[in-house]
Design a protein around this motif. Structure first.
Motif, PDB file in Angstrom:
ATOM      1  N   LEU A  36       0.820  -1.209   0.000  1.00 43.22           N
ATOM      2  CA  LEU A  36       0.000   0.000   0.000  1.00 43.22           C
ATOM      3  C   LEU A  36       0.855   1.261   0.000  1.00 43.22           C
ATOM      4  O   LEU A  36       0.490   2.272  -0.605  1.00 43.22           O
ATOM      5  N   GLU A  37       2.010   1.198   0.692  1.00 43.58           N
ATOM      6  CA  GLU A  37       2.887   2.367   0.681  1.00 43.58           C
ATOM      7  C   GLU A  37       3.426   2.656  -0.711  1.00 43.58           C
ATOM      8  O   GLU A  37       3.570   3.815  -1.110  1.00 43.58           O
ATOM      9  N   HIS A  38       3.701   1.603  -1.475  1.00 46.65           N
ATOM     10  CA  HIS A  38       4.192   1.799  -2.837  1.00 46.65           C
ATOM     11  C   HIS A  38       3.074   2.199  -3.799  1.00 46.65           C
ATOM     12  O   HIS A  38       3.338   2.806  -4.836  1.00 46.65           O
ATOM     13  N   LEU A  39       1.837   1.841  -3.458  1.00 50.68           N
ATOM     14  CA  LEU A  39       0.721   2.165  -4.346  1.00 50.68           C
ATOM     15  C   LEU A  39       0.116   3.533  -4.048  1.00 50.68           C
ATOM     16  O   LEU A  39      -0.067   4.356  -4.960  1.00 50.68           O
ATOM     17  N   ILE A  40      -0.192   3.784  -2.779  1.00 48.83           N
ATOM     18  CA  ILE A  40      -0.861   5.045  -2.425  1.00 48.83           C
ATOM     19  C   ILE A  40      -0.166   5.779  -1.295  1.00 48.83           C
ATOM     20  O   ILE A  40      -0.645   6.819  -0.849  1.00 48.83           O
ATOM     21  N   GLY A  41       0.953   5.266  -0.797  1.00 47.87           N
ATOM     22  CA  GLY A  41       1.627   5.885   0.340  1.00 47.87           C
ATOM     23  C   GLY A  41       2.718   6.854  -0.067  1.00 47.87           C
ATOM     24  O   GLY A  41       2.760   7.370  -1.200  1.00 47.87           O
ATOM     25  N   ASP A  42       3.639   7.044   0.867  1.00 45.66           N
ATOM     26  CA  ASP A  42       4.725   7.997   0.633  1.00 45.66           C
ATOM     27  C   ASP A  42       5.735   7.496  -0.384  1.00 45.66           C
ATOM     28  O   ASP A  42       6.447   8.301  -1.003  1.00 45.66           O
ATOM     29  N   LYS A  43       5.833   6.185  -0.560  1.00 40.25           N
ATOM     30  CA  LYS A  43       6.801   5.628  -1.503  1.00 40.25           C
ATOM     31  C   LYS A  43       6.259   5.522  -2.922  1.00 40.25           C
ATOM     32  O   LYS A  43       6.908   4.951  -3.796  1.00 40.25           O
ATOM     33  N   ARG A  44       5.065   6.052  -3.134  1.00 40.85           N
ATOM     34  CA  ARG A  44       4.478   5.976  -4.478  1.00 40.85           C
ATOM     35  C   ARG A  44       5.253   6.881  -5.425  1.00 40.85           C
ATOM     36  O   ARG A  44       5.547   8.030  -5.119  1.00 40.85           O
ATOM     37  N   ALA A  45       5.547   6.372  -6.585  1.00 38.13           N
ATOM     38  CA  ALA A  45       6.280   7.155  -7.588  1.00 38.13           C
ATOM     39  C   ALA A  45       5.337   8.171  -8.225  1.00 38.13           C
ATOM     40  O   ALA A  45       4.270   7.821  -8.738  1.00 38.13           O
ATOM     41  N   VAL A  46       5.724   9.422  -8.167  1.00 39.90           N
ATOM     42  CA  VAL A  46       4.909  10.499  -8.725  1.00 39.90           C
ATOM     43  C   VAL A  46       5.229  10.648 -10.199  1.00 39.90           C
ATOM     44  O   VAL A  46       6.387  10.839 -10.584  1.00 39.90           O
ATOM     45  N   LYS A  47       4.212  10.539 -11.012  1.00 41.38           N
ATOM     46  CA  LYS A  47       4.376  10.670 -12.461  1.00 41.38           C
ATOM     47  C   LYS A  47       3.798  12.003 -12.919  1.00 41.38           C
ATOM     48  O   LYS A  47       2.718  12.394 -12.498  1.00 41.38           O
ATOM     49  N   GLU A  48       4.529  12.675 -13.746  1.00 46.91           N
ATOM     50  CA  GLU A  48       4.056  13.940 -14.304  1.00 46.91           C
ATOM     51  C   GLU A  48       3.117  13.646 -15.472  1.00 46.91           C
ATOM     52  O   GLU A  48       3.485  12.960 -16.423  1.00 46.91           O
ATOM     53  N   LEU A  49       1.901  14.180 -15.359  1.00 45.36           N
ATOM     54  CA  LEU A  49       0.902  13.983 -16.410  1.00 45.36           C
ATOM     55  C   LEU A  49       1.031  15.119 -17.408  1.00 45.36           C
ATOM     56  O   LEU A  49       0.476  16.194 -17.221  1.00 45.36           O
ATOM     57  N   SER A  50       1.791  14.888 -18.426  1.00 45.81           N
ATOM     58  CA  SER A  50       1.961  15.921 -19.445  1.00 45.81           C
ATOM     59  C   SER A  50       0.751  15.920 -20.364  1.00 45.81           C
ATOM     60  O   SER A  50       0.129  14.882 -20.596  1.00 45.81           O
TER      61      SER A  50
END
Length: 201
Positions: A36-50
């Motif tokens: 869950l941390e990797h999916l919705i937590g602090d460890k989730r990778a932030v992707k830029e929506l261009s």
């Protein structure tokens, strides 16, 4: 014979040892909290929506000149000048309108029976329009400048900025006629600004 049986027994033990060791090996348990941390937590990778990926037009990078122009347009000086020009135009139009519906425009107080000429009427309308334009320009510049300064100082954009700015503007204009007029001007402008902000928001 005995040697061959010994070799066969050793081979059989070697074959059985991985099988017997396999049930003893346990895989690590799955920790759903880490997932869950990797999916919705602090460890989730932030992707830029261009916009290009989403199907829109890609936004070009802003140059230094564009950024400088944006900073200039957001400055208090530019807002004050813009409000001054807008107040001048609005005040002039309002002054000409009020002069147009005033039946005493162009009349000479010394000779009220004299019918004013078109030039005198236009002259009187122009003077009233210029007077209103100057007053509205000063009020607009003061209000916009004080609101920008208060907003920059507080760091918050809300309705209180307009109320504080209206009080300062009304008080500064009213204090020329005395303390009581300044207090009334502060309260009146603050109430008017609060009503406008409530209506707009």
């Amino acid at each position: 014979m005995a040697a061959s049986m010994g070799e066969a027994g050793a081979a059989a033990s070697d074959l059985q040892s991985p099988a017997s060791a396999a049930p003893g090996m346990e895989s690590p348990p799955i920790q759903y909290s880490l997932i869950l941390e990797h999916l919705i937590g602090d460890k989730r990778a932030v992707k830029e929506l261009s916009p290009g990926i989403m199907g829109g037009l890609p936004m070009p990078m802003k140059s230094d000149e564009q950024k400088m122009i944006e900073r200039g347009m957001e400055s208090c000086a530019f807002k004050a000048v813009l409000a001054c020009v807008g107040g001048f135009v609005l005040g002039g139009a309002f002054g000409v309108f009020t002069a147009g519906i005033d039946t005493n425009v162009g009349f000479d107080p010394k000779d009220p029976l004299k019918t004013p000429s078109a030039r005198e009427v236009l002259k009187d309308m122009g003077q009233r329009g210029m007077s209103y334009a100057k007053n509205f320009a000063v009020i607009g510049a003061m209000f916009s400048c004080t609101e920008c300064v208060i907003e920059s100082h507080r760091g918050v954009t809300d309705w209180k900025n307009a109320v504080y700015s209206g009080c300062v503007t009304g008080g500064a204009i009213g204090f020329r006629a005395g303390l009581k007029a300044g207090v009334l001007g502060c309260g009146g402008f603050a109430a008017f600004s609060a009503a406008i902000e409530y209506y707009l928001r």
